[in-house]
Design a protein around this motif. Structure first.
Motif, mmCIF file in Angstrom:
data_model
loop_
_atom_site.group_PDB
_atom_site.id
_atom_site.type_symbol
_atom_site.label_atom_id
_atom_site.label_comp_id
_atom_site.label_asym_id
_atom_site.label_seq_id
_atom_site.Cartn_x
_atom_site.Cartn_y
_atom_site.Cartn_z
ATOM 1 N N PRO A 26 -0.710 8.421 0.541
ATOM 2 C CA PRO A 26 -1.533 7.530 -0.288
ATOM 3 C C PRO A 26 -0.881 6.175 -0.575
ATOM 4 O O PRO A 26 -1.543 5.141 -0.448
ATOM 5 N N ALA A 27 0.396 6.154 -0.953
ATOM 6 C CA ALA A 27 1.036 4.890 -1.333
ATOM 7 C C ALA A 27 1.040 3.920 -0.154
ATOM 8 O O ALA A 27 0.791 2.721 -0.300
ATOM 9 N N ARG A 28 1.292 4.456 1.055
ATOM 10 C CA ARG A 28 1.393 3.591 2.239
ATOM 11 C C ARG A 28 0.029 3.147 2.711
ATOM 12 O O ARG A 28 -0.142 2.010 3.175
ATOM 13 N N MET A 29 -0.986 4.014 2.615
ATOM 14 C CA MET A 29 -2.351 3.596 2.990
ATOM 15 C C MET A 29 -2.841 2.499 2.051
ATOM 16 O O MET A 29 -3.470 1.537 2.466
ATOM 17 N N TYR A 30 -2.546 2.675 0.783
ATOM 18 C CA TYR A 30 -2.969 1.694 -0.232
ATOM 19 C C TYR A 30 -2.249 0.358 0.019
ATOM 20 O O TYR A 30 -2.838 -0.711 -0.083
ATOM 21 N N ASP A 31 -0.978 0.462 0.387
ATOM 22 C CA ASP A 31 -0.212 -0.743 0.720
ATOM 23 C C ASP A 31 -0.863 -1.478 1.899
ATOM 24 O O ASP A 31 -1.000 -2.703 1.895
ATOM 25 N N PHE A 171 -5.866 12.243 -6.193
ATOM 26 C CA PHE A 171 -4.914 12.926 -5.311
ATOM 27 C C PHE A 171 -4.442 14.247 -5.921
ATOM 28 O O PHE A 171 -3.576 14.910 -5.353
ATOM 29 N N VAL A 172 -4.972 14.589 -7.089
ATOM 30 C CA VAL A 172 -4.586 15.843 -7.747
ATOM 31 C C VAL A 172 -5.849 16.698 -7.903
ATOM 32 O O VAL A 172 -6.778 16.311 -8.630
ATOM 33 N N SER A 173 -5.876 17.820 -7.211
ATOM 34 C CA SER A 173 -7.080 18.656 -7.213
ATOM 35 C C SER A 173 -7.172 19.442 -8.520
ATOM 36 O O SER A 173 -6.200 19.560 -9.276
#
Ligand SMILES: C[S@@+](CC[C@H](N)C(=O)[O-])C[C@H]1O[C@@H](n2cnc3c(N)ncnc32)[C@H](O)[C@@H]1O
Length: 278
Positions: A26-31, A171-173
């Motif tokens: 997630p952090a890298r896709m958002y970046d 990101f937290v189910s």
């Protein structure tokens, strides 16, 4: 460097410690969406696939970021001096502490993220004002008791704290304890504290689009849990929603100079709200 000047302690059991370039994060896709350079081909590949379903994702990321800017500034203007930001992301200027400390130089900020790539950039997050404090915790939000315990080394939970979960909870189910996570935060807060959240929703997409997006993501080992407006609003139960309540990120106290949606359906698809513990 701030009063607290190093990344704190050892990560909890669930915090990832090695950068895995075999599947998207997630952090890298958002970046990538925000035009950053700290991402890998796997992240770009999934992001580009998602763009075919939703071409406005980069604008949506900016709108979400705009909510973080405005809500943080508003909280500092209300007198909040302590911030815990869980799910920080790769540093993108202005970062939360820069906004908080521009309004209140003595603001104390604790960041927390479970992605080692954010840890690798933590130094960039730690340049706060001399009168304030900035700390980074490498920990997993699903181990919320670990996060709160370690944050308490820098923040005084006996005084008001703004806890932000911005673009984190999708990101937290439910199975992973999203509701318990938020409940523990609310229990720990003293009256006068605030909960700040934004959350991606599929309310504005067809069932087919949702199936394609979740299927594509799951096939690459990337899981996310979009929620509807009701489910998002329920996280704030027991708190007083601040005006304008639960709205789309771009509708939360908009200011001049923010990225604006264009025509038709180019909205953030991200619910946002700030609530106060009475
Ligand atoms: C979409 S980014 C949002 C970054 C920032 N909050 C913003 O809104 O601009 C989500 C961040 O949450 C982090 N994250 C996802 N699951 C997490 C977890 N279980 N514990 C801690 N951080 C998590 C990711 O690593 C990523 O940096």
């Amino acid at each position: 460097m701030s009063g607290a000047d190093s990344t704190a302690g050892t990560p909890g059991a669930r915090a990832i410690t090695t950068i895995d370039t075999s599947k998207p994060h997630p952090a890298r896709m958002y970046d990538w969406m925000l035009g950053g350079k700290d991402n890998y081909p796997v992240d770009e590949e999934l992001a580009r696939h998602m763009l075919r379903i939703e071409p406005h994702l980069p604008l949506m990321a900016k709108m979400n970021r705009g909510f973080m800017h405005r809500s943080t500034r508003w909280l500092a203007q209300q007198g909040v001096r302590q911030f815990l930001d869980i799910g920080t992301g790769i540093p993108t200027e202005p970062n939360l502490h820069q906004i908080a400390q521009a309004a209140a130089p003595d603001a104390r900020v604790v960041y927390c993220d479970n992605d080692p790539i954010v840890l690798a950039h933590a130094e960039a997050l730690l340049h706060g004002t001399p009168e304030g404090a900035v700390e980074f915790l490498h920990a997993d939000a699903r181990e919320i008791d670990v996060v709160l315990e370690r944050a308490a080394e820098v923040l005084d939970f006996g005084r008001p704290v703004a806890v932000s979960l911005i673009a984190l909870l999708h990101f937290v189910s439910d199975e992973d304890g999203a509701a318990r996570l938020v409940d523990r935060v609310k229990e720990t807060m003293t009256p006068g504290s605030h909960l700040v959240m934004s959350h991606f929703t599929t309310d504005f997409y067809s069932e087919e689009e949702v199936r394609e997006a979740t299927g594509t993501a799951a096939a690459r080992g990337y899981s996310f849990s979009p929620r509807g407006r009701e489910q998002f609003a329920r996280f704030f139960d027991g708190l007083e929603l601040v005006e304008p309540g639960v709205v789309l990120a771009e509708q939360w106290r908009p200011e001049l100079g923010e990225p604006v949606p264009g025509q038709g359906d180019s909205i953030s698809s991200t619910y946002a709200a700030v609530a106060r513990k009475a």
